[in-house]
Design a protein around this motif. Structure first.
Motif, mmCIF file in Angstrom:
data_model
loop_
_atom_site.group_PDB
_atom_site.id
_atom_site.type_symbol
_atom_site.label_atom_id
_atom_site.label_comp_id
_atom_site.label_asym_id
_atom_site.label_seq_id
_atom_site.Cartn_x
_atom_site.Cartn_y
_atom_site.Cartn_z
ATOM 1 N N ALA A 52 16.016 -12.231 63.999
ATOM 2 C CA ALA A 52 14.750 -13.022 63.729
ATOM 3 C C ALA A 52 14.574 -13.368 65.173
ATOM 4 C CB ALA A 52 15.041 -14.338 63.064
ATOM 5 N N GLU A 53 15.396 -13.770 66.169
ATOM 6 C CA GLU A 53 15.019 -14.224 67.690
ATOM 7 C C GLU A 53 14.376 -13.005 68.288
ATOM 8 O OE1 GLU A 53 18.763 -15.678 68.922
ATOM 9 O OE2 GLU A 53 18.314 -17.856 68.031
ATOM 10 N N ALA A 54 14.908 -11.869 67.911
ATOM 11 C CA ALA A 54 14.281 -10.467 68.439
ATOM 12 C C ALA A 54 12.870 -10.117 67.862
ATOM 13 C CB ALA A 54 15.303 -9.353 68.486
ATOM 14 N N GLY A 55 12.439 -11.006 66.939
ATOM 15 C CA GLY A 55 11.257 -10.503 66.226
ATOM 16 C C GLY A 55 11.502 -9.367 65.205
ATOM 17 N N LEU A 56 12.424 -8.965 64.893
ATOM 18 C CA LEU A 56 12.687 -7.891 64.089
ATOM 19 C C LEU A 56 12.460 -8.571 62.366
ATOM 20 C CD1 LEU A 56 15.423 -6.359 65.742
ATOM 21 C CD2 LEU A 56 13.266 -4.978 65.007
ATOM 22 N N VAL A 57 12.925 -9.527 62.189
ATOM 23 C CA VAL A 57 13.024 -10.092 60.715
ATOM 24 C C VAL A 57 12.157 -11.508 60.788
ATOM 25 C CG1 VAL A 57 14.615 -11.264 58.860
ATOM 26 C CG2 VAL A 57 15.281 -9.134 60.298
ATOM 27 N N GLU A 58 11.469 -11.753 59.706
ATOM 28 C CA GLU A 58 10.907 -12.953 59.357
ATOM 29 C C GLU A 58 11.560 -13.558 58.237
ATOM 30 O OE1 GLU A 58 6.300 -11.266 60.438
ATOM 31 O OE2 GLU A 58 6.878 -11.546 58.251
ATOM 32 N N PHE A 67 13.805 -16.240 51.817
ATOM 33 C CA PHE A 67 13.740 -15.059 51.980
ATOM 34 C C PHE A 67 13.525 -14.248 53.262
ATOM 35 C CE2 PHE A 67 13.359 -16.025 47.421
ATOM 36 C CZ PHE A 67 14.056 -15.071 46.881
ATOM 37 N N LEU A 68 14.017 -13.022 53.257
ATOM 38 C CA LEU A 68 13.785 -12.312 54.498
ATOM 39 C C LEU A 68 13.032 -10.853 54.306
ATOM 40 C CD1 LEU A 68 17.767 -12.480 55.300
ATOM 41 C CD2 LEU A 68 15.971 -13.955 56.288
ATOM 42 N N ARG A 69 12.473 -10.637 55.402
ATOM 43 C CA ARG A 69 11.659 -9.389 55.367
ATOM 44 C C ARG A 69 11.385 -8.849 56.899
ATOM 45 N NH1 ARG A 69 5.166 -10.891 54.236
ATOM 46 N NH2 ARG A 69 5.042 -12.107 56.239
ATOM 47 N N ILE A 70 11.220 -7.809 56.960
ATOM 48 C CA ILE A 70 11.104 -6.986 57.992
ATOM 49 C C ILE A 70 9.551 -7.454 58.790
ATOM 50 C CG2 ILE A 70 10.534 -4.774 59.167
ATOM 51 C CD1 ILE A 70 13.575 -5.284 58.714
ATOM 52 N N ALA A 71 9.729 -7.750 59.940
ATOM 53 C CA ALA A 71 8.233 -8.187 60.702
ATOM 54 C C ALA A 71 7.758 -6.679 60.518
ATOM 55 C CB ALA A 71 8.515 -8.768 61.973
ATOM 56 N N ARG A 72 6.261 -6.997 60.131
ATOM 57 C CA ARG A 72 5.386 -5.843 59.934
ATOM 58 C C ARG A 72 4.155 -5.735 61.023
ATOM 59 N NH1 ARG A 72 4.358 -7.185 53.640
ATOM 60 N NH2 ARG A 72 6.218 -5.906 53.018
ATOM 61 N N GLU A 73 4.102 -6.786 62.145
ATOM 62 C CA GLU A 73 3.128 -6.826 62.972
ATOM 63 C C GLU A 73 3.640 -6.167 64.239
ATOM 64 O OE1 GLU A 73 0.146 -7.546 62.091
ATOM 65 O OE2 GLU A 73 0.968 -8.284 59.988
ATOM 66 N N GLY A 74 2.620 -5.670 64.963
ATOM 67 C CA GLY A 74 2.861 -5.162 66.465
ATOM 68 C C GLY A 74 4.077 -4.071 66.458
ATOM 69 N N ALA A 75 4.328 -3.941 67.423
ATOM 70 C CA ALA A 75 5.407 -2.665 67.832
ATOM 71 C C ALA A 75 6.589 -2.705 66.828
ATOM 72 C CB ALA A 75 5.794 -2.663 69.325
ATOM 73 N N GLY A 77 7.030 -3.249 63.789
ATOM 74 C CA GLY A 77 6.521 -2.915 62.625
ATOM 75 C C GLY A 77 6.837 -1.108 62.544
ATOM 76 N N GLY A 78 6.000 -0.608 63.626
ATOM 77 C CA GLY A 78 6.100 0.928 63.850
ATOM 78 C C GLY A 78 7.476 1.385 64.187
ATOM 79 N N LEU A 79 8.321 0.544 64.967
ATOM 80 C CA LEU A 79 9.533 1.091 65.089
ATOM 81 C C LEU A 79 10.455 1.123 63.839
ATOM 82 C CD1 LEU A 79 11.888 1.446 67.382
ATOM 83 C CD2 LEU A 79 12.361 -0.925 67.335
ATOM 84 N N ILE A 80 10.354 0.003 63.252
ATOM 85 C CA ILE A 80 11.152 0.015 61.841
ATOM 86 C C ILE A 80 10.697 1.010 60.882
ATOM 87 C CG2 ILE A 80 11.890 -1.410 59.993
ATOM 88 C CD1 ILE A 80 13.132 -2.069 62.725
ATOM 89 N N ASP A 81 9.407 1.264 61.014
ATOM 90 C CA ASP A 81 8.996 2.454 59.839
ATOM 91 C C ASP A 81 9.564 3.864 60.211
ATOM 92 O OD1 ASP A 81 7.093 0.932 58.625
ATOM 93 O OD2 ASP A 81 5.356 1.255 59.957
ATOM 94 N N GLN A 82 9.883 4.031 61.605
ATOM 95 C CA GLN A 82 10.622 5.264 61.867
ATOM 96 C C GLN A 82 12.199 5.127 61.607
ATOM 97 O OE1 GLN A 82 8.796 7.633 62.778
ATOM 98 N NE2 GLN A 82 7.123 6.336 62.717
#
Length: 330
Positions: A52-58, A67-75, A77-82
């Protein structure tokens, strides 16, 4: 550069990679993650904090659950999509596949909870449904009224079990399903996990929507406005977050005198008139475009579709056109 380094440092751990892989599949509570990973909740919480501190999880709180989810905004989201293309080793791939199988047990348990809830409340819901036209007819009328309108980012206010999000998912780009009840959101989460569009389940109050102004493309309030003691404020909040040209569909009962719904089902308002809805819409810059009445049973169901005024509606040409229509009508 430091932000990018933080992201890769956060991912440089086997457990955190497993967490990311699991959250790509579905939103999970800390306790659910601990079960799948077979680790203690404090240990999982520590890994989640780093992500979460790295902006990967919200993180989002619903009652006593987080509840936790992958951050979808910005770079991010694109990184995790890959992530599906990341070069996992054979052993890492086996572990992730093992986690995916354990994740199915979480899905199964959620569905079991939902089924128990439906069974416990079936008699109560059937009693209300028996007083008005079949719900399938209401849904068909809603879909027809919103046909060929751009749903975009749809906000479902008072989502309950998530049925509206479910039927409008095929035509929306994204859905936010909002409810005050953490229990209802957990039911909706189990029901909506396989939908084809991103669905955010958010705990919130319809008198203070947790969205920025003019950030939503369309809104549905299905059988929720009658729970509001100040329904005019709910309409005002909806208008605030609705973009210019966006649509608001309200579905509720016509005025009635069934006091039992007030005493047994917590209905604060016994239906609404066309004049009430038109007035609340007009006061908040919403043009009432269409209404429909569905008779059948003791209670009539009403549909009111409004469109938020846009800049074009304020133009001199729009006013000239409106004046001409009024003159022709006279």
């Amino acid at each position: 550069m430091s932000e990018l380094l933080d992201i890769f440092r956060a991912l440089a751990d086997p457990t955190r990679l497993r967490v990311v892989a699991l959250l790509r599949e579905m939103e999970l509570a800390i306790g659910e993650l601990a079960i799948v990973l077979d680790q203690s909740q404090p240990r999982v919480s520590r890994h989640v904090r780093i992500l979460a501190e790295a902006g990967l999880v919200e993180r989002r709180r619903e009652g006593s659950w987080v509840f936790l989810r992958i951050a979808r905004e910005g770079a991010v989201g694109g990184l995790i999509d890959q992530a599906k293309d990341w070069p996992f080793s054979p052993q890492e791939a086996r572990i992730i596949a093992h986690d995916a199988r354990r994740l199915q047990a979480i899905r199964t348990e959620r569905m079991a909870v939902a089924e128990r809830y439906f069974a416990e409340h079936a008699e109560e819901w059937d009693a209300i449904r028996s007083r008005h036209v079949a719900e399938s007819e209401v849904e068909a009328a809603m879909l027809a009224m919103m046909h060929n309108r751009r749903l975009g980012h749809l906000l479902d206010i008072g989502t309950g079990t998530g049925r509206m999000a479910e039927i409008f998912a095929p035509t929306a780009r994204r859905i936010t399903a909002l409810d005050r009840s953490p229990e209802m959101l957990r039911i909706a989460r189990a029901k909506l996990v396989e939908q084809p569009v991103p669905i955010d389940l958010v705990q919130g109050d319809f008198l203070a929507l947790p969205m920025e102004s003019a950030s939503i493309d369309s809104i549905i309030i299905h059988q929720a406005l009658h729970f509001a003691h100040e329904p005019d404020r709910v309409v005002a909040e909806s208008a605030r977050v609705l973009r210019g040209g966006g649509h608001l569909l309200v579905v509720d009962f016509a005025p009635h005198e069934d006091e039992e719904l007030r005493t047994r089902a917590a209905h604060a308002r016994l239906g609404f008139s066309d004049a009430q809805i038109r007035g609340w819409f007009a006061s908040n810059g919403i043009l009432l475009e269409n209404t429909q009445t569905l008779e059948g049973g003791e209670l009539a169901v009403k549909l009111w579709l409004g469109r938020r005024r846009s800049d074009e509606d304020q133009s001199p040409q729009a006013h000239d056109g409106e004046g001409q229509r009024k003159r022709l009508a006279a």
